[in-house]
Design a protein around this motif. Structure first.
Motif: not given
Length: 593
Positions: A224-244
């Motif tokens: 309930e207090q997390a925000r989903h994110l997904e980012m691609v930069h070249g060959e790097l990919r970051l995804r998941g959830w970060i809490a407020l």
């Protein structure tokens, strides 16, 4: 020290295996980790884990992976036997969780192990014993593998004495499985302990199922207090959830980071995350997150640590900047329009406001007047045309705004507002502090932090050390919007101050900046601490408790919050606002019952 007369000899193979097992098999949780990782490497879609006595009496891991062929079954229990690497060059691009070929042999050397597997073609086969010396026997088994480990450390009683209670060992196994389940959401995992099912994590085939699984693993409050994110930069990919930031924790116990599916603890990652949350966390609180980084296997060394808990990145600086930049932007994009409010019950300590002062200010200062606050907010509204301006009547569309429209000021400290959801409570000092701070940061970085010349310069008596610091750091003062000249051995003359702070008490502001300059050792180190200096200025310039604001000024502050990055927390990481929905109010007053 070895006696000089002692002959040198080779260790017996079984003793060498037991010593080597110490690097892999520390406790039951270590066994579960190695066996489940083997199942994941085999492409399993379902893994069942059965335990007795916290894993000391029995560990049985069964999967539906590719299985082991009959001719390879005995070899799988030999040391240095693996199907995952062939040549030295393979270590430069390891794409599997396990690869050293030591796990099964090490486990077999300190337990009674049975390995049963089938490739699905012609039934299954089973082998027992250390080093695969037991005879192969046919065993009915569907496609996949079952590893049964009984009486762990039965032949090494000294190791067994270091184990904890049954419950403690089980909880450590549960934490290991939680990490593996978070890193591989596509795999269903079930745990039974002492003939009772204790955990079941269903496979996630879509985003909704992924969120349900996340809630089961990390708790519904995190989701309930997390925000989903997904980012691609070249060959790097970051995804998941970060809490407020307002969902921070007293310990770093809800931080999960994966590199190509492998759970790791890395100082570089920790530093990047901490920097992203730098001025958003309350005191010594810790952020919560579940993040997965994917990159080419050749760009990370997973053979860096004996237990593979740590990794080493080949382009460490690039990885750090990518993580920090992605998380920093994601946190900055959270505004009252799309962020969940701070929990009504905040985990940090609560102190009643002192009369005439602010709870956050370390020293009593003269606060700006309400009219001065209106001037400061007017400067912000110039950047965001179309919200209500100070002195104007509340706009009808304010009710549609995320933070609604102001109703009243409570106890000289809080703004009560109404939005479509219900009641909004705002800590006016904390909110104004963040608004000031973000504007000052942006202007400082752009080199446009405007100053306000004083009609009558202010003479200030300081210590000789402070006078020296002011003279040595004149450029730093100028960058902050001050013009300060030395007029004597212990005298300064203030000719201009930052325009945004023109309504504040000038002398304490200058003394605060001087104290920061002396503490940081001069202008050459000021850059590393500039945000702290700006934060201190914003804290002292923001409206303080017991200063009355008009409805128009309160509305101007609400509109400024809606367009300010990180407006959900003050510079010290405390929440600036919370929400009480109509349903919660109805529940408080038992309406509808």
């Amino acid at each position: 020290m070895i006696p000089a007369t002692a002959p040198i000899g080779l260790l017996p193979p079984h003793l060498a295996d037991q010593i080597a097992a110490g690097e892999v098999v520390e406790r039951p949780a270590s066994v579960v980790k190695e066996l489940v990782e083997n199942s994941l490497d085999a492409g399993a879609r379902r893994i069942d884990i059965e335990l007795q006595q916290g894993g000391i009496g029995l560990i049985r891991v069964r999967d539906d992976g590719s299985g082991i062929a009959r001719e390879d079954l005995a070899l799988a229990l030999c040391r240095h036997a693996t199907s995952k690497i062939v040549a030295l060059a393979d270590l430069d691009a390891v794409a599997t969780l396990g690869f050293r070929g030591e796990a099964l042999a090490s486990i077999a050397s300190v337990s009674r192990l049975t390995l049963t597997s089938s490739t699905g073609a012609a039934g299954g086969w089973s082998v027992r014993g250390e080093g695969g010396q037991g005879a192969l026997a046919p065993a009915p088994h569907p496609r996949g593998t079952t590893v049964e480990v009984r009486e762990l450390f039965y032949n090494t009683p000294a190791r067994r004495r270091f184990l904890r209670t049954e419950r403690t060992e089980y909880l450590r196994i549960e934490e290991v499985v939680r990490r593996l389940a978070l890193g591989h959401p596509q795999v269903a995992i079930r745990i039974r302990h002492n003939d009772r099912q204790t955990q079941e994590f269903r496979a996630a085939a879509d985003p909704v199922a992924a969120e349900r699984r996340l809630a089961a693993l990390c708790g519904q409050p995190f989701l309930e207090q997390a925000r989903h994110l997904e980012m691609v930069h070249g060959e790097l990919r970051l995804r998941g959830w970060i809490a407020l930031p307002t969902f921070s924790r007293s310990q770093a116990d809800l931080q999960y980071f994966f590199v190509n599916g492998r759970s790791v603890r890395d100082k570089l990652v920790t530093h990047a995350v901490r920097q992203a949350y730098r001025d958003l966390l309350y005191q010594q609180r810790h952020p919560a997150f579940v993040l997965v980084l994917e990159l080419p296997p050749g760009e990370v060394d997973v053979n860096f640590h004996p237990t593979k808990h740590e990794v080493r990145f080949r382009a460490a600086r690039e990885i750090h900047d990518f993580l920090f930049g992605t998380l920093h932007r994601a946190l900055a994009e959270i505004t009252p329009g799309d962020a969940r409010p701070a929990p009504a019950r905040f985990a940090g300590p609560v102190t009643a406001p002192a009369a005439g002062g602010d709870r956050q200010a370390p020293m009593p200062l003269t606060a700006p007047s309400p009219a001065a606050v209106g001037e400061q907010l007017a400067a912000y509204r110039a950047l965001h045309p179309g919200a209500a301006a100070p002195g104007a009547a509340p706009q009808p569309e304010a009710a549609e705004a995320p933070l609604g429209h102001a109703l009243a000021q409570l106890k000289g400290a809080y703004i009560l507002a109404e939005n479509r959801t219900g009641l909004v409570l705002v800590d006016m000092h904390a909110a104004h502090e963040r608004v000031l701070y973000e504007r000052m940061k942006a202007d400082y970085r752009a080199g446009t932090l405007a100053n306000q010349p004083l009609l009558v310069p202010i003479n200030l008596v300081v210590s000789p050390a402070e006078a020296d610091a002011a003279e040595d750091c004149s450029d730093a003062f100028r960058a902050l919007g001050f013009e300060v000249d030395r007029s004597g051995p212990a005298n300064l003359r203030i000719r201009a101050i930052p325009a945004l702070l023109r309504a504040g008490d000038t002398e304490p502001l200058v003394r605060d900046v001087l104290a920061d300059l002396v503490a940081t050792g001069g202008s050459e180190r000021l850059g590393a601490h500039i945000e702290q200096v700006l934060g201190n200025l914003a804290c002292r310039a923001a409206v303080h408790v017991n200063h009355r604001l008009t409805v128009a000024e309160m509305n101007a502050l609400l509109r400024a919050m809606e367009t300010t990055p990180h407006s959900g927390q003050c510079n010290h990481g405390r929440p600036t606002w919370t929400q009480l929905a109509v349903e919660e109010l109805d529940q408080l007053f038992l309406r509808g019952r």
